[in-house]
Scaffold this motif. Structure first.
Motif, short mmCIF file in Angstrom:
data_model
loop_
_atom_site.label_atom_id
_atom_site.label_comp_id
_atom_site.label_asym_id
_atom_site.label_seq_id
_atom_site.Cartn_x
_atom_site.Cartn_y
_atom_site.Cartn_z
N UNK A 245 0.83 -1.21 0.00
CA UNK A 245 0.00 0.00 0.00
C UNK A 245 0.86 1.25 0.00
N UNK A 246 1.94 1.23 0.79
CA UNK A 246 2.82 2.39 0.88
C UNK A 246 4.28 1.98 1.04
N UNK A 247 5.15 2.64 0.28
CA UNK A 247 6.57 2.64 0.60
C UNK A 247 6.82 3.90 1.43
N UNK A 248 7.46 3.72 2.57
CA UNK A 248 7.87 4.87 3.39
C UNK A 248 9.40 4.81 3.45
N UNK A 249 10.06 5.45 2.48
CA UNK A 249 11.51 5.29 2.36
C UNK A 249 12.29 6.31 3.18
N UNK A 250 13.56 6.02 3.34
CA UNK A 250 14.48 7.04 3.84
C UNK A 250 14.44 8.22 2.88
N UNK A 251 14.28 9.40 3.43
CA UNK A 251 14.09 10.60 2.61
C UNK A 251 15.43 11.30 2.37
N UNK A 252 16.19 10.78 1.43
CA UNK A 252 17.52 11.35 1.14
C UNK A 252 17.50 12.21 -0.11
N UNK A 253 16.85 11.73 -1.14
CA UNK A 253 16.91 12.37 -2.45
C UNK A 253 15.72 11.88 -3.26
N UNK A 254 14.98 12.79 -3.87
CA UNK A 254 13.77 12.38 -4.59
C UNK A 254 14.11 11.47 -5.76
N UNK A 255 15.29 11.62 -6.34
CA UNK A 255 15.65 10.76 -7.48
C UNK A 255 15.91 9.33 -7.04
N UNK A 256 16.48 9.16 -5.83
CA UNK A 256 16.65 7.81 -5.30
C UNK A 256 15.29 7.20 -5.00
N UNK A 257 14.40 7.98 -4.40
CA UNK A 257 13.06 7.50 -4.08
C UNK A 257 12.32 7.09 -5.35
N UNK A 258 12.38 7.92 -6.37
CA UNK A 258 11.70 7.63 -7.64
C UNK A 258 12.31 6.41 -8.32
N UNK A 259 13.63 6.32 -8.30
CA UNK A 259 14.31 5.19 -8.95
C UNK A 259 13.97 3.87 -8.29
N UNK A 260 13.90 3.85 -6.96
CA UNK A 260 13.55 2.62 -6.25
C UNK A 260 12.11 2.21 -6.54
N UNK A 261 11.20 3.17 -6.50
CA UNK A 261 9.79 2.86 -6.78
C UNK A 261 9.64 2.31 -8.20
#
Length: 323
Positions: A245-261
């Protein structure tokens, strides 16, 4: 029946001072547009003079206890994930213990940098499953503004201060993926990668250190390792990305977050994002995002959540839990 470690309360605290990207333009060759385009960060909070990591942690703990409708007398243990303690010792956790008026149980710190909260959840889960504690306060708290090199535009614009906390409680489950609580964990580290992200000083070296980072290398390591650890943890619970339902990732960099998703095949509509408002708060970022996600009405009872983080060491890992 299976003993599960269930999150029953969550809260956070941010220092009053808000620092927009534009504030760096007077001292660095940078701009609001440059910072946003490379990190997604728009602002962050910095602790006031005299405001310490234990102050931030205590405030977040109060908020989590209130959300759980509990008092400190209901808590058996406190675990604080931090890389920026007030003192070499005693631990931040024992300082929080004193501030909250907790006169029993045990408290300790854990250091795994940005992956600290994931490691702390794993520790709390083990304590719950072993029957050593029934309710644990797990806190991530950092004052990274105290270890920045303010001449290094590649790092000092990325980090912020803050704290987040959760109350974890032992509850019975059926031993299936439908249970509330922590369902699976995956932890990893590789000391060969320590030079990618580190502080160049400390007690044993007898010198004050500042944060150093090879940003491009960290980015490449992060997307791959975060994807693998999240999928590994899901597999251990008998689940897949389709169940999330949700990924709650470490908030380091939006590009890392987008790439992982993207690698996990998930839409950004299923990701709780707070990096624009907080910057990288290291071990505090996941509990901060959990608290904000609940406040926004994104995270609801029964939701399947994946938290994942990577930090200096390098250390990384993921936790799968049902809210």
């Amino acid at each position: 029946m299976t003993s599960r470690a269930v999150i029953t309360g969550v809260g956070h605290y941010l220092p009053e001072r808000v620092v927009p990207n534009s504030e760096f333009e007077a001292t660095l060759d940078t701009s609001d547009e440059w910072i946003r385009s490379r990190s997604g960060i728009e602002r962050r909070h910095f602790a006031a003079e005299g405001e310490t990591t234990s102050n931030l942690a205590s405030n977040a703990a109060h908020a989590a206890l209130a959300d759980a409708k509990l008092s400190i007398d209901d808590i058996d243990a406190i675990i604080v994930a931090t890389s920026t303690p007030d003192l070499t010792f005693p631990s931040v956790a024992t300082m929080v213990q004193e501030e909250l008026g907790m006169n029993r149980g045990f408290a300790y710190d854990l250091q795994a940098v940005c992956a600290g909260f994931v490691y702390a959840l794993a520790n709390a889960n083990a304590q719950i499953v072993a029957g050593q504690a029934s309710r644990i306060l797990v806190i991530g708290a950092e004052t990274f503004s105290r270890i920045m090199d303010w001449t290094d535009r590649s790092t000092c614009v990325l980090f912020g201060d803050g704290a987040g906390a959760v109350v974890i409680e032992a509850q019975d489950g059926e031993g299936t993926a439908a249970d509330r609580g922590i369902l699976s964990i995956d932890l990893n580290s590789d000391g060969r990668l320590r030079d990618l992200l580190y502080v160049d000083g400390g007690v044993s070296t007898q010198q004050t250190g500042k944060l150093r980072m090879q940003g491009n290398q960290v980015f490449r390591q992060a997307v791959e390792k975060l994807t693998v650890t999240a999928e590994t943890a899901l597999g251990r619970a008998g689940l897949s990305s389709e169940d999330v339902d949700w990924i709650v990732p470490h908030q380091a960099n939006i590009r890392i977050i987008q790439g992982t998703a993207r690698r996990m095949g998930l839409s950004m509509d299923k990701v709780v994002v707070t990096v624009q408002d907080h910057g990288n708060t290291s071990a505090a970022s996941i509990p901060l995002a959990l608290s904000v996600g609940k406040q926004r009405g994104q995270i609801k009872a029964g939701d399947l959540i994946v938290t994942e983080a990577i930090g200096g060491g390098m250390a990384w890992g993921a936790v799968v839990l049902r809210w």
